[in-house]
Scaffold this active site. Structure first.
Site, PDB file in Angstrom:
ATOM      1  N   ARG A 171       0.813  -1.219   0.000  1.00  0.00           N
ATOM      2  CA  ARG A 171       0.000   0.000   0.000  1.00  0.00           C
ATOM      3  C   ARG A 171       0.850   1.275   0.000  1.00  0.00           C
ATOM      4  O   ARG A 171       0.421   2.334   0.439  1.00  0.00           O
ATOM      5  CB  ARG A 171      -1.006  -0.003   1.159  1.00  0.00           C
ATOM      6  CG  ARG A 171      -1.936  -1.221   1.109  1.00  0.00           C
ATOM      7  CD  ARG A 171      -3.143  -1.118   1.990  1.00  0.00           C
ATOM      8  NE  ARG A 171      -3.990   0.020   1.709  1.00  0.00           N
ATOM      9  CZ  ARG A 171      -4.881   0.110   0.722  1.00  0.00           C
ATOM     10  NH1 ARG A 171      -5.035  -0.873  -0.126  1.00  0.00           N
ATOM     11  NH2 ARG A 171      -5.606   1.193   0.585  1.00  0.00           N
ATOM     12  N   LEU A 172       2.060   1.171  -0.518  1.00  0.00           N
ATOM     13  CA  LEU A 172       2.929   2.341  -0.658  1.00  0.00           C
ATOM     14  C   LEU A 172       2.720   2.930  -2.053  1.00  0.00           C
ATOM     15  O   LEU A 172       3.638   3.062  -2.858  1.00  0.00           O
ATOM     16  CB  LEU A 172       4.393   1.946  -0.435  1.00  0.00           C
ATOM     17  CG  LEU A 172       4.693   1.305   0.915  1.00  0.00           C
ATOM     18  CD1 LEU A 172       6.156   0.870   0.991  1.00  0.00           C
ATOM     19  CD2 LEU A 172       4.355   2.270   2.046  1.00  0.00           C
TER      20      LEU A 172
END
Length: 193
Positions: A171-172
């Site tokens: 989720r970066l």
């Protein structure tokens, strides 16, 4: 990395057309009425470029009424196969009658007849009523070209904000934000995911 969001959109859209199984031109269109009550639905992108993003519809539909009262909209393209999305926010203008006529002429005859038969967004008592209207319109225009209905046209969303979102591991994600300037240029920044 492109510093022109329209060029970046062109590149991502070309990749989407090559990889998306269904409707890479599908976009969510969000509008709001004069009171600010929102509504969203899927429409198809029918043209785009530096001057904006174009779609067509019945101008008496709910979206047409919203845009008459509040000519601002947001678009969202989501290309799941690429793990990307593009958001567009801007104000909206109607396309010219010539442009609407030219696009309407490219639609299938059945779609042209459907535009005449449908009172889009109005209550429909039953499916048979719509099918009867379609048959009546079909007979009415038998043997001749189907003209564009006067209440059917196009809208252009002129982008003021464009955001490009790319999925990343853990989720970066990467989020690039472009803001239109009065001179036609763009400023770019990043957003935290």
């Amino acid at each position: 990395m492109a510093d022109d969001p329209i060029a970046l959109f062109d590149s991502w859209f070309a990749e989407a057309k090559a990889s998306e199984i269904n409707d890479p031109d599908a976009m969510a269109l969000a509008t709001a009425d004069k009171d600010g009550d929102p509504s969203v639905r899927m429409v198809l992108l029918k043209g785009h470029g530096p001057d904006g993003f174009v779609f067509y519809t019945n101008e008496d539909s709910n979206k047409g009424q919203d845009l008459a009262e509040n000519p601002n909209a947001a678009l969202l393209f989501h290309w799941k196969s690429l793990r990307r999305q593009v958001r567009v926010e801007g104000w909206v203008e109607r396309v010219s009658d010539d442009e609407a006529n030219a696009y309407f002429a490219t639609r299938s005859r059945e779609s042209q007849l459907g535009a005449w038969a449908s009172d889009q967004s109005s209550p429909l008592p039953d499916r048979a009523t719509f099918e009867d209207r379609y048959e009546q319109v079909k007979q009415r225009f038998e043997g001749e070209a189907v003209p564009r209905p006067s209440n059917w046209g196009g809208y252009r969303v002129l982008p003021l904000v464009m955001e490009f979102w790319q999925d990343r591991e853990h989720r970066l994600h990467e989020r690039r934000l472009f803001l239109a300037q009065e001179d036609g240029s763009w400023i770019e920044g990043l957003l935290y995911p």
